[in-house]
Design a protein around this motif. Sequence first.
Motif, PDB file in Angstrom:
ATOM      1  N   ALA A 127       0.858  -1.202   0.027  1.00 37.83           N
ATOM      2  CA  ALA A 127      -0.014   0.030   0.068  1.00 37.83           C
ATOM      3  C   ALA A 127       0.784   1.319   0.145  1.00 37.83           C
ATOM      4  CB  ALA A 127      -1.002  -0.118   1.143  1.00 37.83           C
ATOM      5  N   ARG A 128       2.012   1.301   0.680  1.00 41.38           N
ATOM      6  CA  ARG A 128       2.954   2.412   0.876  1.00 41.38           C
ATOM      7  C   ARG A 128       3.394   2.921  -0.558  1.00 41.38           C
ATOM      8  NH1 ARG A 128       7.745   3.509   5.148  1.00 41.38           N
ATOM      9  NH2 ARG A 128       8.179   5.737   4.611  1.00 41.38           N
ATOM     10  N   ALA A 129       3.994   1.799  -0.996  1.00 40.55           N
ATOM     11  CA  ALA A 129       4.729   2.038  -2.443  1.00 40.55           C
ATOM     12  C   ALA A 129       3.475   2.553  -3.479  1.00 40.55           C
ATOM     13  CB  ALA A 129       5.395   0.856  -2.971  1.00 40.55           C
ATOM     14  N   ARG A 130       2.257   1.717  -3.321  1.00 42.20           N
ATOM     15  CA  ARG A 130       1.469   1.761  -4.461  1.00 42.20           C
ATOM     16  C   ARG A 130       0.861   3.374  -4.160  1.00 42.20           C
ATOM     17  NH1 ARG A 130      -1.453  -2.277  -3.372  1.00 42.20           N
ATOM     18  NH2 ARG A 130      -2.730  -1.302  -1.720  1.00 42.20           N
ATOM     19  N   ASN A 131       0.674   3.852  -3.132  1.00 45.15           N
ATOM     20  CA  ASN A 131       0.337   5.182  -3.120  1.00 45.15           C
ATOM     21  C   ASN A 131       1.314   6.262  -3.436  1.00 45.15           C
ATOM     22  OD1 ASN A 131      -2.399   4.873  -1.851  1.00 45.15           O
ATOM     23  ND2 ASN A 131      -1.838   4.938   0.353  1.00 45.15           N
ATOM     24  N   ARG A 132       2.496   5.984  -3.040  1.00 48.91           N
ATOM     25  CA  ARG A 132       3.551   7.012  -4.026  1.00 48.91           C
ATOM     26  C   ARG A 132       3.174   7.088  -5.518  1.00 48.91           C
ATOM     27  NH1 ARG A 132       9.298   5.447  -1.853  1.00 48.91           N
ATOM     28  NH2 ARG A 132       9.641   7.189  -2.944  1.00 48.91           N
ATOM     29  N   GLN A 133       3.217   5.784  -6.005  1.00 46.39           N
ATOM     30  CA  GLN A 133       2.962   5.598  -7.359  1.00 46.39           C
ATOM     31  C   GLN A 133       1.741   6.533  -7.670  1.00 46.39           C
ATOM     32  OE1 GLN A 133       3.145   1.686  -7.549  1.00 46.39           O
ATOM     33  NE2 GLN A 133       5.271   1.305  -7.408  1.00 46.39           N
ATOM     34  N   LEU A 134       0.584   6.162  -7.151  1.00 38.89           N
ATOM     35  CA  LEU A 134      -0.467   6.892  -7.587  1.00 38.89           C
ATOM     36  C   LEU A 134      -0.421   8.560  -7.433  1.00 38.89           C
ATOM     37  CD1 LEU A 134      -3.016   4.467  -6.001  1.00 38.89           C
ATOM     38  CD2 LEU A 134      -2.729   4.981  -8.369  1.00 38.89           C
ATOM     39  N   GLY A 135       0.282   8.786  -6.200  1.00 41.30           N
ATOM     40  CA  GLY A 135       0.758  10.420  -6.476  1.00 41.30           C
ATOM     41  C   GLY A 135       1.495  10.783  -7.541  1.00 41.30           C
ATOM     42  N   TYR A 136       2.225  10.100  -8.093  1.00 39.77           N
ATOM     43  CA  TYR A 136       3.117  10.452  -9.461  1.00 39.77           C
ATOM     44  C   TYR A 136       2.139  10.259 -10.297  1.00 39.77           C
ATOM     45  CZ  TYR A 136       6.622   9.930 -12.700  1.00 39.77           C
ATOM     46  OH  TYR A 136       7.562  10.276 -13.747  1.00 39.77           O
ATOM     47  N   ILE A 137       1.312   9.269 -10.763  1.00 42.73           N
ATOM     48  CA  ILE A 137       0.376   9.286 -11.767  1.00 42.73           C
ATOM     49  C   ILE A 137      -0.724  10.523 -11.595  1.00 42.73           C
ATOM     50  CG2 ILE A 137      -1.550   7.892 -12.546  1.00 42.73           C
ATOM     51  CD1 ILE A 137       0.041   5.349 -11.794  1.00 42.73           C
ATOM     52  N   ARG A 138      -0.860  10.994 -10.200  1.00 40.97           N
ATOM     53  CA  ARG A 138      -1.861  12.286 -10.096  1.00 40.97           C
ATOM     54  C   ARG A 138      -1.281  13.184 -10.800  1.00 40.97           C
ATOM     55  NH1 ARG A 138      -3.950  16.272 -10.317  1.00 40.97           N
ATOM     56  NH2 ARG A 138      -5.117  17.122  -8.766  1.00 40.97           N
ATOM     57  N   GLU A 139       0.105  13.348 -10.590  1.00 40.08           N
ATOM     58  CA  GLU A 139       0.658  14.571 -11.285  1.00 40.08           C
ATOM     59  C   GLU A 139       0.860  14.478 -12.900  1.00 40.08           C
ATOM     60  OE1 GLU A 139       4.253  16.052  -9.167  1.00 40.08           O
ATOM     61  OE2 GLU A 139       3.849  14.508  -7.778  1.00 40.08           O
ATOM     62  N   MET A 140       0.958  13.477 -13.237  1.00 39.60           N
ATOM     63  CA  MET A 140       1.112  12.967 -14.621  1.00 39.60           C
ATOM     64  C   MET A 140      -0.061  13.536 -15.410  1.00 39.60           C
ATOM     65  SD  MET A 140       2.696   9.012 -14.838  1.00 39.60           S
ATOM     66  CE  MET A 140       2.245   8.891 -16.560  1.00 39.60           C
ATOM     67  N   VAL A 141      -1.275  13.267 -14.980  1.00 42.96           N
ATOM     68  CA  VAL A 141      -2.409  13.654 -15.797  1.00 42.96           C
ATOM     69  C   VAL A 141      -3.202  14.937 -15.256  1.00 42.96           C
ATOM     70  CG1 VAL A 141      -2.969  11.239 -15.986  1.00 42.96           C
ATOM     71  CG2 VAL A 141      -3.843  12.305 -13.995  1.00 42.96           C
ATOM     72  N   SER A 142      -2.278  15.772 -14.523  1.00 40.24           N
ATOM     73  CA  SER A 142      -2.799  16.821 -13.901  1.00 40.24           C
ATOM     74  C   SER A 142      -3.583  17.994 -14.994  1.00 40.24           C
ATOM     75  CB  SER A 142      -2.177  17.629 -12.705  1.00 40.24           C
ATOM     76  OG  SER A 142      -0.802  17.905 -13.585  1.00 40.24           O
ATOM     77  N   ASP A 143      -2.786  18.070 -16.057  1.00 40.46           N
ATOM     78  CA  ASP A 143      -3.074  18.978 -16.972  1.00 40.46           C
ATOM     79  C   ASP A 143      -4.382  18.582 -18.021  1.00 40.46           C
ATOM     80  OD1 ASP A 143      -1.290  20.808 -16.342  1.00 40.46           O
ATOM     81  OD2 ASP A 143       0.291  19.922 -17.323  1.00 40.46           O
ATOM     82  N   TYR A 144      -4.737  17.531 -17.775  1.00 42.64           N
ATOM     83  CA  TYR A 144      -5.939  16.732 -18.768  1.00 42.64           C
ATOM     84  C   TYR A 144      -7.033  16.909 -18.121  1.00 42.64           C
ATOM     85  CZ  TYR A 144      -1.779  14.832 -21.636  1.00 42.64           C
ATOM     86  OH  TYR A 144      -0.685  14.886 -22.350  1.00 42.64           O
ATOM     87  N   GLU A 145      -8.203  17.380 -19.043  1.00 45.93           N
ATOM     88  CA  GLU A 145      -9.722  17.022 -18.378  1.00 45.93           C
ATOM     89  C   GLU A 145     -10.077  15.616 -18.742  1.00 45.93           C
ATOM     90  OE1 GLU A 145     -13.975  19.128 -19.874  1.00 45.93           O
ATOM     91  OE2 GLU A 145     -12.116  19.782 -20.911  1.00 45.93           O
ATOM     92  N   HIS A 146      -9.657  14.878 -19.612  1.00 46.40           N
ATOM     93  CA  HIS A 146     -10.401  13.399 -19.879  1.00 46.40           C
ATOM     94  C   HIS A 146      -8.971  12.598 -19.502  1.00 46.40           C
ATOM     95  CE1 HIS A 146     -13.772  15.789 -21.876  1.00 46.40           C
ATOM     96  NE2 HIS A 146     -12.863  16.178 -22.705  1.00 46.40           N
ATOM     97  N   VAL A 147      -9.498  11.689 -18.658  1.00 46.22           N
ATOM     98  CA  VAL A 147      -8.348  10.723 -18.006  1.00 46.22           C
ATOM     99  C   VAL A 147      -9.050   9.284 -18.198  1.00 46.22           C
ATOM    100  CG1 VAL A 147      -7.054  10.157 -16.325  1.00 46.22           C
ATOM    101  CG2 VAL A 147      -7.279  12.650 -16.744  1.00 46.22           C
ATOM    102  N   VAL A 148      -7.990   8.379 -18.574  1.00 46.09           N
ATOM    103  CA  VAL A 148      -8.410   6.873 -18.487  1.00 46.09           C
ATOM    104  C   VAL A 148      -7.134   6.297 -18.067  1.00 46.09           C
ATOM    105  CG1 VAL A 148      -8.803   4.802 -19.966  1.00 46.09           C
ATOM    106  CG2 VAL A 148      -9.723   6.861 -20.680  1.00 46.09           C
TER     107      VAL A 148
END
Length: 286
Positions: free
Chosen positions: A177-198
């Motif tokens: 869970a700890r590593a996964r949440n870090r990864q999801l935080g990173y992915i959250r930044e990756m898509v921050s400029d997009y309105e439509h996300v998959v």
Amino acid sequence: MPRRFSQERSIILCDANRNVLCSPDASILDTQRIRLLSFNIQVGISTSAYRHYVTRSWKHLLPHKERYRNLEKIGFLLGDYDIVALQEADGGSLRSGNINQVQQLAQLGNFPYWYQQRNRDLGPFAQHSNGLLTRFAPQRLEDHPLPGPAGRGAILAQIGEGKDAIAVVSMHLALGARARNRQLGYIREMVSDYEHVVLMGDMNTQAENLLINTPLSDLNLRAPQICATFPSWKPQRCIDHILISSELEIDNMSVLPIPISDHLPVAMDIIRPGANPTTAYQFPQE
């Protein structure tokens, strides 16, 4: 670019590979919809009981005929989709008969574009990889190593341009869970400029947890997939997902009862931004 937590491998802005064997009928299947599929293929190994992780473990090291037959079955399945996220593919090593499975599935499914992300390089013995297959020419393609323990990555493909652009991210997340949440935080930044996300892939946790207890919680994503995907022979856990932003409309979705791997594939049809759907998907009741 978002900040990484590891310096093992750099972020790559790359081009999709072209499938030179792609036939002329590989055009988009539906101008109104995009058909999505996420599949952890376990390098083409069939598993139908927990004991097979031990008794068939040699198949993770050595080639075998069943793997080739399974890849043909998977390739036949993929032909009905526009964008496919693959997890646990081999990029060409001893165990796969030196066949790049991502490239092979692009050929079998008649996809014009493909990309292999190698996450663990074990030389001639294994090339652990994610893959992305698409009938759309990506406007932008990024290869991201994910933070945490080495060997996890995400592929971002921008499909379309302007206000109708969709960020499609293929991923395979950590078990912890700890590593996964870090990864999801990173992915959250990756898509921050997009309105439509998959977001597509083997995320190793339930949808409710992803949407409520992780850095994805403020993205206003939806997770219509509630059926179990693992293990394929007796599904008990819903850990393979296609998450979409609330602005995107769903036409259809399902977990496919095709036990080729130890995971079941997840499929979803979404309405392309700007298109006029004729039907509305009815969400299943919990």
